[in-house]
Design an enzyme around this catalytic site. Sequence first.
Site, PDB file in Angstrom:
ATOM      1  N   ARG A 131      10.140  -7.044  -9.572  1.00 53.67           N
ATOM      2  CA  ARG A 131      10.693  -6.095 -10.542  1.00 53.67           C
ATOM      3  C   ARG A 131      11.977  -6.623 -11.191  1.00 53.67           C
ATOM      4  O   ARG A 131      12.209  -6.382 -12.371  1.00 53.67           O
ATOM      5  CB  ARG A 131      10.951  -4.752  -9.867  1.00 53.67           C
ATOM      6  N   LYS A 189      -4.164   6.576   1.686  1.00 56.76           N
ATOM      7  CA  LYS A 189      -4.584   7.971   1.645  1.00 56.76           C
ATOM      8  C   LYS A 189      -5.349   8.333   0.383  1.00 56.76           C
ATOM      9  O   LYS A 189      -5.029   7.847  -0.703  1.00 56.76           O
ATOM     10  CB  LYS A 189      -3.346   8.865   1.688  1.00 56.76           C
ATOM     11  N   GLY A 207       2.641  -0.996  -6.491  1.00 55.00           N
ATOM     12  CA  GLY A 207       3.447  -1.869  -5.633  1.00 55.00           C
ATOM     13  C   GLY A 207       2.647  -2.730  -4.685  1.00 55.00           C
ATOM     14  O   GLY A 207       2.845  -3.944  -4.623  1.00 55.00           O
ATOM     15  N   GLY A 225       2.363   4.701 -10.347  1.00 53.71           N
ATOM     16  CA  GLY A 225       2.036   6.017 -10.907  1.00 53.71           C
ATOM     17  C   GLY A 225       2.051   6.010 -12.427  1.00 53.71           C
ATOM     18  O   GLY A 225       1.179   6.591 -13.079  1.00 53.71           O
TER      19      GLY A 225
HETATM   20  P1  AMP Z   1      -0.659   3.460  -0.523  1.00 57.16           P
HETATM   21  O1  AMP Z   1       0.838   3.537  -0.401  1.00 57.16           O
HETATM   22  O2  AMP Z   1      -1.356   4.749  -0.314  1.00 57.16           O
HETATM   23  O3  AMP Z   1      -1.098   2.726  -1.753  1.00 57.16           O
HETATM   24  O4  AMP Z   1      -1.111   2.579   0.700  1.00 57.16           O
HETATM   25  C1  AMP Z   1      -0.748   1.249   0.911  1.00 57.16           C
HETATM   26  C2  AMP Z   1      -0.805   0.999   2.381  1.00 57.16           C
HETATM   27  O5  AMP Z   1      -2.110   1.309   2.860  1.00 57.16           O
HETATM   28  C3  AMP Z   1      -0.556  -0.429   2.797  1.00 57.16           C
HETATM   29  O6  AMP Z   1       0.683  -0.500   3.444  1.00 57.16           O
HETATM   30  C4  AMP Z   1      -1.691  -0.743   3.765  1.00 57.16           C
HETATM   31  O7  AMP Z   1      -1.266  -1.337   4.957  1.00 57.16           O
HETATM   32  C5  AMP Z   1      -2.273   0.622   4.067  1.00 57.16           C
HETATM   33  N1  AMP Z   1      -3.677   0.583   4.456  1.00 57.16           N
HETATM   34  C6  AMP Z   1      -4.697   0.002   3.810  1.00 57.16           C
HETATM   35  N2  AMP Z   1      -5.839   0.126   4.497  1.00 57.16           N
HETATM   36  C7  AMP Z   1      -5.550   0.804   5.621  1.00 57.16           C
HETATM   37  C8  AMP Z   1      -6.303   1.239   6.746  1.00 57.16           C
HETATM   38  N3  AMP Z   1      -7.619   0.977   6.834  1.00 57.16           N
HETATM   39  N4  AMP Z   1      -5.668   1.904   7.715  1.00 57.16           N
HETATM   40  C9  AMP Z   1      -4.337   2.159   7.630  1.00 57.16           C
HETATM   41  N5  AMP Z   1      -3.567   1.790   6.590  1.00 57.16           N
HETATM   42  C10 AMP Z   1      -4.159   1.114   5.592  1.00 57.16           C
END
Ligand code: AMP
Length: 416
Positions: free
Chosen positions: A34, A217, A373, A396
Amino acid sequence: MTIETFDFKDKKVIVRVDFNVPLDENGKITDDTRIRGALPTLKKVLEGGGALIIMSHMGRPKTNPDPKFSLSQIVDHVSASLGVPVQFCNDCQKAQAQAAALKAGEVLLLENLRFYEEETGKPRGEFATDEEKKAAKAALKPRMEEFTKTLASYADVYINDAFGTAHRKHASTAIIADYFDADHKLFGYLMEKEVAAVEKVLNDIKRPFTAIMGGSKVSSKIEIIENLLTKVDNLILMGGMTYTFMKAHGGEIGMSICENDYLDMALNIEKKAEELGVKLYLATDSKCGDAFSNDCNVSFHPSNNIPEGWEGMDIGPDTQKMFAEVIKNSKTILWNGPAGVFEFDNFAEGSRAVADAIVEATANGAFSLVGGGDSVACVNKFGLADKVSYVSTGGGALLEAIEGKVLPGIAAIKGE
Ligand code: AMP
């Protein structure tokens, strides 16, 4: 008026950048994408004979000050990147004297804007009722105006180069533009590039269009997913959200991450995809660990039949092949969020396979836009950032722009 042609000579220029960079526990920057992204704009002002006042947010501070989120931690890095000394003002509302004393070629970085609730206009604290919250918000509004006015008073020209926050109507990202006339507010280079990339994905779609959404999530991405369903031909959903879908169909997911409140929502997404003729792809096999660490024991299981004590942490080899096939046959690709826990090398392979397929599709003429990110961290980790069409700095903001929403930060400069 554009940044390229503007005469910055002897002008004081306040630039909103997105220096919300990740820091390790010692306050050291772990990814400076960034900061690098804003350099062309900052250098243009300095080379044009202007003085720079740089402002940004970092994280979500809850107090003023909050040392964990202090921009003082990045002063040296910004200075080294710009190649000039950078002064610091430890209160973004008390920079009048420092701003006034700035000479051409000098740089002042303001402390984290979000130390003040006036920046976002979101009142801090707990509220017993919605009414109370509304009243607090209304009381904050005039203070938000004063806050914005103070920031605007430091400079002759306002530049917005913070695409990452362009979807927020905050003091420094949108409202401040009201204090500058049309000839004294501009997009920075980064913002110009981001807007052009989004327009390409929105208005110049070559099909098939594949969106790849990952991360932990489903809840945080539900709106975007629903919107993308109306635009894309293929939707690949991966990462932690996989297991919410598996459980919704009665699958066994061991100790995989799952949002039990979103099981119906997952089924709804599938139904909507079918109605709209969008092909939805989910991981059929998973690489699992017996603990959330890089060094845990590893085993492979169908994503809907993961034994007790195991956790799905990456897509498996069958899924890698299936996703790669879809991606390679696409002509427009949007990627947001990793396939697994890519921060652990032993669970980064799936994200790597996805990135490789995007690179191959790009080499064959597809337009690929990577944003958010974590996906940016992914392509950087694999050294592939220059092999996709565009790496966006916005998460976002990028996705809202793709949805076709007018971003307040962009509208404010355009005077819409
Ligand atoms: P987000 O902030 O929702 O975009 O999620 C990104 C994070 O999701 C990263 O830090 C990954 O480590 C985590 N992630 C991806 N796949 C999995 C999984 N199967 N179980 C737990 N965390 C995950």
